[in-house]
Write an enzyme that holds these catalytic residues in place. Structure first.
Site, PDB file in Angstrom:
ATOM      1  CG  ASP A  47      -1.732   1.036   1.380  1.00  0.00           C
ATOM      2  OD1 ASP A  47      -1.911   1.957   0.345  1.00  0.00           O
ATOM      3  OD2 ASP A  47      -2.343   1.448   2.468  1.00  0.00           O
ATOM      4  CB  ALA A  48       2.585   3.081  -2.552  1.00  0.00           C
ATOM      5  N   GLY A  49       0.955   5.042  -0.051  1.00  0.00           N
ATOM      6  CA  GLY A  49      -0.079   6.188   0.046  1.00  0.00           C
ATOM      7  C   GLY A  49       0.715   7.214  -0.040  1.00  0.00           C
ATOM      8  CB  SER A  76       2.062   9.858   4.831  1.00  0.00           C
ATOM      9  OG  SER A  76       1.296  11.101   4.716  1.00  0.00           O
ATOM     10  CG  LEU A  77       3.352   6.008   6.740  1.00  0.00           C
ATOM     11  CD1 LEU A  77       2.448   5.455   7.692  1.00  0.00           C
ATOM     12  CD2 LEU A  77       4.813   6.113   6.972  1.00  0.00           C
ATOM     13  CD  GLU A 119      -6.165   4.861  -1.260  1.00  0.00           C
ATOM     14  OE1 GLU A 119      -5.803   5.483  -0.138  1.00  0.00           O
ATOM     15  OE2 GLU A 119      -6.026   5.624  -2.447  1.00  0.00           O
ATOM     16  N   GLY A 123      -2.418  14.012   7.750  1.00  0.00           N
ATOM     17  CA  GLY A 123      -1.569  14.946   7.021  1.00  0.00           C
ATOM     18  C   GLY A 123      -1.858  16.327   7.365  1.00  0.00           C
ATOM     19  CB  THR A 171       2.166  15.738   9.437  1.00  0.00           C
ATOM     20  OG1 THR A 171       1.626  14.176  10.215  1.00  0.00           O
ATOM     21  CG2 THR A 171       3.537  15.773   9.391  1.00  0.00           C
TER      22      THR A 171
END
Length: 268
Positions: free
Chosen positions: A9-11, A13-14, A74, A127, A130
């Site tokens: 899972d490439a989102g 932020s992570l 997703e 997000g 942060t």
């Protein structure tokens, strides 16, 4: 050698990775800025992978590193992963329920039997915490921000109901927020106080939208997943408190941040 399988899972932020080896699931995550390190770790830890991808950066990773992989939508992957974890963690819910995915932003899904539908989305999420937190403080990185938020007092920044009623009896809980950040610079407050206020505002907004969605779809439970609640006790405690206050049952999954990766993994 038996081929290993993995979900990535490439989102925003992570990068979250789930792979199976010797019938055991392994979990790993990296910052999106550590993409090359993540790919190197996968290739070393589990060579000859059969991969399934999801998330906003999935197509980029597919073209560059895993041309033979497939990309799963997703929202589909997240919900499939959450349902898998509910059973795995013995937290199954009999009636219909919401899945609230708090990542960089937040998405809401209604689960009606075997049918799953995305019903709402918001730019308020991890997000926000942060990014806005970096404006409000000198803290560097997510971990420092979460530590400070947990140490702060939102009442030094937010206007509370009891501040308005003062000596009069309040018609609702006096510690509830009347207006976020309304005290401004009127009182001395610390960076920790500002972050506590920010975390509380995010929690209140998410719960408000969750309660409205729950009322429309007539459900009483909300399954909370996503990376924003991991290692963030201030946000998690507030979500739990406010959801119970509005009559919802929050269900936090132990590996909920990996829901998307698990959902992708399940399709391999």
């Amino acid at each position: 050698m038996k081929q290993s399988t993995a979900g990535i899972d490439a989102g925003g932020s992570l990068i979250k990775i789930v792979y199976q080896e010797n019938e055991r699931m392994h979990f790993k995550k990296f910052s999106i800025n550590q993409l090359d390190s993540a790919i190197s770790w996968i290739n070393i830890s589990a060579p000859s992978l059969k991969v399934s991808l999801t998330g906003g950066k999935a197509s980029v990773i597919q073209k560059k590193h895993f041309q033979g992989s497939i990309v799963i939508p997703e929202f589909q992957a997240t919900c499939e992963g959450a349902r898998f974890l509910l059973a795995r963690e013995n937290k199954s819910i009999e009636e219909n329920y919401l899945i609230v995915n708090i990542g960089t932003g937040t998405s809401w899904h209604i689960v009606n039997g075997e049918k799953v539908e995305r019903i709402l989305g918001s730019g308020i999420g991890g997000g926000t915490f942060t990014g806005l937190g970096s404006f409000l403080t000198q803290a560097q990185g997510y971990q420092q921000l979460t530590i400070l938020a947990n140490e702060g007092n939102k009442g030094n920044v937010d206007l509370l109901v009891k501040d308005i009623y003062e000596s009069s009896e309040s018609p609702i809980n006096g510690d509830l927020t009347a207006a976020n950040f309304a005290k401004g610079k009127k009182l001395n407050h610390t960076e920790a106080d500002r972050l506590a206020s920010l975390s509380n505002m995010i929690a209140e907004t998410i719960v408000l939208l969750t309660s409205q969605a729950a009322a429309i779809h007539q459900v009483k439970s909300a399954v909370i997943v996503g990376s924003a609640v991991v290692g963030n006790p201030s946000l998690r405690i507030s979500l739990d408190f406010y959801m119970k206050m509005v009559g919802l049952t929050p269900v936090f999954l132990e590996k909920g941040e990996y829901s998307g990766a698990i959902g992708a993994y399940l399709t391999v």
